[in-house]
Design an enzyme around this catalytic site. Structure first.
Site, mmCIF file in Angstrom:
data_model
loop_
_atom_site.group_PDB
_atom_site.id
_atom_site.type_symbol
_atom_site.label_atom_id
_atom_site.label_comp_id
_atom_site.label_asym_id
_atom_site.label_seq_id
_atom_site.Cartn_x
_atom_site.Cartn_y
_atom_site.Cartn_z
ATOM 1 N N ASP A 284 0.869 -1.169 0.000
ATOM 2 C CA ASP A 284 0.000 0.000 0.000
ATOM 3 C C ASP A 284 0.913 1.228 0.000
ATOM 4 O O ASP A 284 2.119 1.137 0.276
ATOM 5 C CB ASP A 284 -0.953 -0.011 1.203
ATOM 6 C CG ASP A 284 -2.163 0.903 0.967
ATOM 7 O OD1 ASP A 284 -2.101 1.780 0.067
ATOM 8 O OD2 ASP A 284 -3.167 0.760 1.681
HETATM 9 C C1 BGC Z 1 -5.039 3.235 0.027
HETATM 10 C C2 BGC Z 1 -5.106 2.199 -1.074
HETATM 11 C C3 BGC Z 1 -4.938 2.875 -2.414
HETATM 12 C C4 BGC Z 1 -3.647 3.671 -2.424
HETATM 13 C C5 BGC Z 1 -3.374 4.383 -3.730
HETATM 14 C C6 BGC Z 1 -3.848 4.152 -0.102
HETATM 15 O O1 BGC Z 1 -3.979 5.220 0.783
HETATM 16 O O2 BGC Z 1 -5.029 2.577 1.273
HETATM 17 O O3 BGC Z 1 -6.320 1.509 -1.033
HETATM 18 O O4 BGC Z 1 -4.967 1.910 -3.444
HETATM 19 O O5 BGC Z 1 -3.710 4.648 -1.387
HETATM 20 O O6 BGC Z 1 -4.255 5.432 -3.925
#
Ligand code: BGC
Length: 721
Positions: A234
């Site tokens: 993530d």
């Molecule tokens: C989120 C993810 C997301 C990523 C990219 C993160 O803050 O937890 O679900 O895919 O950002 O935007």
């Protein structure tokens, strides 16, 4: 570029031709988040090696991040409420199609984490409290996305149950619970759906960050599940170079350009701290699904042109509407007030969620799943618009009050034949809800828009003024309903997407029969939740200041808890009304061949009411007591559409995993001998049909079927969730 070779062969050929720098360049992003035409992630291609750009973009409710001119579909929790994997496949296919035409080839979806805590701000981005239901949706969506030259990313692996302290909290969970509840949807997405990518989560698991956790990444995901794709972190969930790489992380993602899987990784490989074979494995895992889904052979649309393109097709908008119609749950219909029939009615539409401002807020949830992430969409049909337009054809008159004054709203309600109150909360990534009621507002971490009014009191006051009050909820998860006895009708529409108004109008007026069922239990009180202590949620700090959320409820998540503790919920898992009535009859068990079915359960579903409608026939298994399993668990379902008076036979396979439990001592799935009850019905609390299977020579009273140890052994090989 020889398309006749297998993806695996092509991947190995490519990696063997790469220099160490070329390999390292595949493992992180080169620019900050959103810098590449509004996408969350960008790994530049390498033309000398024919490697295309990788463009990674969020996709919970449609093609998100800063992409414009894409469709806002209903939230995943709404899609899951349809109990219709075929529809979820169509969603995935449309998502992948729009993405590819936007220049995107990795979708950061589906979110399949188990809804452990209804207060979780990301509840709406996930599918269910039940691993079987979440698994079916996950497989369907992954297959749909990857029917395009686009990789699906299953997230957030794993035990990522809360937003409070999301960057630091340790989810302390036992192995059996992890296998049976939390990892199971990922297992299905990987084994049955062939997901190309898995995103590891922000939290720690049993003290170790998810993105450097060897147990979950290598032992479970890669070895046990046989995952051959790549694990990306993530955004900001990578915390190290050597531990993360050796634990099984393959790609570092962050809001800023990569810092661990860049030069420090090269040095670590050259120093022998990370074996070259591991580096090769990382790159092979990335390019293999790229070959498999067709990213090399069918490059996504090129930027900058793709950024401006409107990728919405009429069928996507129609799909957004039917997903919302199929995912909106009718929870109460006292005196058959619904559907609204007759001509010349006076309809009061009330509440913050119905009008222009509210609908912008409530058509989908907030955070990286929002469409578009930072802005408003111009083609959202509000409930007020949808209802007003539909009402015209019946000669009905619609009046509106935005609900900012309960007194004014009650006045509008009082003079109407029926009052429809829209109430909701905009849940968000980054922050949990502080309460399950609607009396106070919620602040998302993207926008802080506290509700101007106490919506519980608004509903109560309108219901006091008009006995024919219907409530439509737009929430990301369960809410409490102190006013439930006062209202005649109730829908849970979740976040319905841009076709909100048309979908709810079709359901209210009966153009479409409601057919959705709850994918989550609605508790009667917050104190009934399985997570009752601060140790369980949100967790307490250890001596080093690290918060620990202890999953001491074990497998008793959602309805498993309410069943075990004999607590009656407000609305049970699997529950939802229709405008017609169904009868389920004649459960019959027949022998299976072991691969995959050990047994088949067959029963008849008949539409005994006056209208065309769909029923979700549900099958649960209750294990013998000594298995140590929750009282009963969903193991099969099918949605059937029937004309009035029509009937059909539903046949549901009972496979090895339907009867199995995870054995910690044997470190594998096992089916013990004993008496297994098969239960069928239309919700977790209404299972009128039952029969018993005697397994492994057990003697069971009235058993309809015997499953031998020999059949079990055959079934044990190659099973999946
Ligand atoms: C989120 C993810 C997301 C990523 C990219 C993160 O803050 O937890 O679900 O895919 O950002 O935007």
């Amino acid at each position: 570029m020889n398309a006749k070779l297998s993806a695996n062969q092509r991947a190995h050929e490519l990696v063997s031709a790469m220099t160490i720098d070329q390999k390292i360049a595949m493992l992180s992003q080169s620019q900050p988040v959103d810098a590449h035409y509004g996408a969350a992630g960008f790994v530049p291609g390498q033309p000398a090696l024919c490697i295309p750009d990788l463009v990674l973009n969020d996709a919970g409710q449609g093609v998100g991040d800063a992409q414009l001119n894409t469709t806002a579909f209903p939230a995943p929790i709404a899609q899951s409420s349809s109990w219709d994997p075929a529809l979820q496949w169509r969603f995935g296919a449309a998502l992948g199609w729009q993405a590819w035409h936007k220049g995107i080839n990795v979708q950061l979806a589906p979110g399949v984490e188990i809804d452990r805590v209804p207060l979780n701000g990301r509840n709406f981005e996930y599918m269910s409290e039940d691993p079987y239901l979440a698994a079916q949706g996950a497989v369907a969506e992954v297959r749909g996305i990857q029917s395009n030259p686009v990789i699906a990313t299953v997230k957030h692996y794993v035990a990522n149950s809360q937003e409070t302290n999301r960057m630091t909290v340790s989810s302390d969970v036992d192995q059996r619970t992890l296998e049976e509840i939390y990892a199971a949807p990922y297992e299905a997405a990987v084994k049955q759906g062939n997901a190309g990518s898995v995103m590891c989560s922000y939290n720690r698991i049993n003290g170790t960050y998810a993105c450097e956790n060897r147990d979950t990444l290598t032992t479970i995901l890669k070895r046990q599940f046989g995952f051959t794709g790549f694990v990306m972190s993530d955004w900001g969930a990578t915390h190290s170079t050597v531990p993360a790489a050796n634990a099984g992380l393959d790609m570092e993602m962050d809001v800023k350009p990569g810092q661990y899987f860049t030069a420090p990784l090269k040095t670590a490989v050259q120093d022998g701290q990370v074996p070259m074979s591991r580096l090769d494995d990382m790159v092979t895992r990335i390019v293999r699904p790229m070959f498999a889904v067709g990213i090399f052979d069918h490059p996504a649309a090129a930027e900058p042109a793709a950024a401006a393109v409107n990728v919405q097709r009429p069928q996507d908008i129609a799909l957004a509407r039917s997903l919302s119609e199929s995912g909106t749950v009718l929870l109460k219909n006292q005196g058959q007030l619904l559907p609204l029939t007759g001509n010349g009615k006076r309809i009061a539409v009330i509440g913050p969620g119905a009008g222009p401002a509210g609908a912008q807020q409530f058509y989908n949830g907030a955070g990286s799943g929002h469409i578009p992430e930072f802005g408003a969409k111009s083609d959202v049909v509000t409930p007020l618009q949808g209802i007003t337009q539909r009402a015209l054809s019946d000669g009905d008159v619609v009046t509106y009050a935005d609900g900012s004054s309960a007194a004014a709203a009650s006045l509008v309600g009082e003079t109407a034949d029926v009052a429809i109150v829209f109430a909701g909360s905009q849940d968000s990534e980054g922050v949990d809800r502080s309460t399950l009621d609607l009396s106070s507002g919620n602040c998302s971490f993207v926008v802080c828009t506290p509700q101007p009014v106490d919506q519980d009191s608004l509903i109560s006051q309108v219901a006091a003024a008009n006995p024919h009050t219907i409530v439509v909820l737009n929430t990301g998860g369960p809410v409490l309903m102190p006013w439930l006895n006062q209202v005649q009708g109730l829908f849970e529409a979740w976040y319905p997407g841009q076709q909100d108004g048309n979908a709810i109008a079709a359901l209210l007026f009966g153009d479409v029969d409601p057919s959705a069922k709850l994918p989550e239990t609605f508790p009667a009180s917050q104190s009934d939740l399985p997570t009752r202590t601060p140790q369980q949620y949100p967790g307490v700090n250890d001596a080093a200041g690290i918060p620990h959320a202890t999953y001491s409820e074990g497998m008793l998540v959602g309805y498993r808890w309410y069943d075990a503790k004999h607590i009656t919920p407000l609305f049970p898992f699997g529950f939802g009304l229709t405008y017609t009535t169904f009868a389920l009859r004649g459960l019959h068990l027949s022998a299976g061949r072991g691969r995959p079915a050990l047994a088949n359960a067959t029963f008849t579903v008949a539409d005994a009411g006056p209208r065309l409608g769909a029923e979700v026939a549900q099958l649960y298994i209750s294990d013998p007591r000594n298995a140590g399993e929750p009282p009963k668990q969903l193991k099969g379902f099918e949605k059937v559409l029937l004309k009035p008076g029509a009937r059909t036979k539903v046949k549901l396979a009972i496979d090895f995993r339907a009867l199995a439990h995870w054995s910690d001592s044997a470190h594998r799935w096992k089916v013990g001998s004993g008496c297994y009850r098969v239960l069928a019905g239309d919700s977790s609390s209404n299972l009128p049909l039952s029969a018993t299977i005697a397994v492994g020579g057990a003697r069971c009273k009235g058993a309809k079927l015997h499953v031998s140890n020999a059949l079990l052994r055959r079934a044990a090989r190659g099973h999946t969730t």
